[in-house]
Design an enzyme around this catalytic site. Sequence first.
Site, PDB file in Angstrom:
ATOM      1  N   HIS A 140      -5.194  -4.639  -1.728  1.00 25.11           N
ATOM      2  CA  HIS A 140      -5.082  -3.548  -2.697  1.00 25.11           C
ATOM      3  C   HIS A 140      -5.080  -4.046  -4.136  1.00 25.11           C
ATOM      4  CE1 HIS A 140      -4.386  -0.290   0.222  1.00 25.11           C
ATOM      5  NE2 HIS A 140      -3.834  -1.242   0.946  1.00 25.11           N
ATOM      6  N   SER A 143       0.786  -1.230   0.000  1.00 25.28           N
ATOM      7  CA  SER A 143       0.000   0.000   0.000  1.00 25.28           C
ATOM      8  C   SER A 143       0.814   1.274   0.000  1.00 25.28           C
ATOM      9  CB  SER A 143      -0.947   0.012   1.201  1.00 25.28           C
ATOM     10  OG  SER A 143      -0.217   0.016   2.417  1.00 25.28           O
ATOM     11  N   LYS A 201     -12.034  -1.465  -0.379  1.00 25.58           N
ATOM     12  CA  LYS A 201     -11.239  -0.644  -1.299  1.00 25.58           C
ATOM     13  C   LYS A 201     -11.902  -0.635  -2.674  1.00 25.58           C
ATOM     14  CE  LYS A 201      -7.183  -1.327   1.559  1.00 25.58           C
ATOM     15  NZ  LYS A 201      -7.894  -2.057   2.641  1.00 25.58           N
TER      16      LYS A 201
END
Length: 407
Positions: A227, A199, A257
């Site tokens: 991610h 990240s 996300k």
Amino acid sequence: MADRGFDLEDRLERLEDHDLKRALSPVDRVAERGYFAEPSGGELPVLEAGEALVFASNNYLGLTDDQRIQDAARQAAATVGTGAGASRLVTGDTMVHRDLERLLAEVKGTERALTFSSGYAANVGTITALEPDVVFSDELNHASIIDGCRLADADTVVYDHCDAASLRSTLEERADAAARDGRDPADESWLIVTDSVFSMDGTVAPLEAICDAAEAFGAWVMVDEAHATGLYADGGGVVQANGLEDRIQIQMGTLSKALASQGGYVAGSADLIECMVNDARSFVFSTGLAPPAAAAASEALHVARHGDARERLWENVAHLRDGLESMGFDVWGDSQILPLVVGDRADAMALADGIRERDVVVPAIRPPTVPEGTSRLRVVPMATHDESDIIDCLEAFRAAGEEVGLL
């Protein structure tokens, strides 16, 4: 009597003195392309305040404002309720949860999947439930992985970031040490854990080489796709992009996300999921994921798989990276996360302030979140940014960079 409590005031003062104190900053989202309205004063945001373009969100596909996802959440709330009401093992299990887990397993190429209340809970719960003897962990793994290793009370061996040769070396050293002590390494359970996309550095783990090393020593592999989920092949992650579903025993990810919701998941064999249902304390002793969150994630996963949002995101990533690098900025990473590394903490803060003055939000990331000397701005486009948004962002970086003396 001596005060045996905690000096919180002194702790906060130390953070303030070292420019490390963080604060919450409430905002209202007011448009689909990554804008928010900033408070003009007081504690609550107001919509009349100035708008700013946001290039810092993990809402990579821009789906939190998508009408289809919002409608799915509303429908679930109306038909199932706003909350699960209890642990999934009590009365909190619903068909909304089952549908999401079926879709996740399909996308991840596994027999089953299980959702948790957060990605943090998924990592901590999974690692502790497995009770590994040894965990081999990338040095930049997420805090939830680190905490899972601590709570599991496992021997944790840290290998160099995204370095399969370093991993193999640590595996060899552990096997050699066991042999010298007269122990059979096969008597230990070994788990290799890595993020797929990191990240803060935007790097992508060399998963195929990691699998090669794992198989040479009989270790299992667990990959955190927080991610990456939703952004790669068929809405999957890096595991799917590399066709490694059959070589990775545990795939973990988040719903908060790219999937525009809340929660986390673990995907793997039916036996793995059955063990998590019974032994993962962060699942067993937590109220089930809220049905509207589960329904939103299901719809977002459908959109990610069958829409054009992924393609638009990667086009924006390429445009933004090319523009920043052409100015002379040092941009790291191999993913949708573009860490613009400044180095000096004060310079990074000044650059972020200069960009913010030009109505673009890209916060500075500084120690202790990243190592000393690598302060940076974490630049992240979304699929819903249009070409003019990318240009505005680049122009803000150019002007602020010249003003700060970085260009």
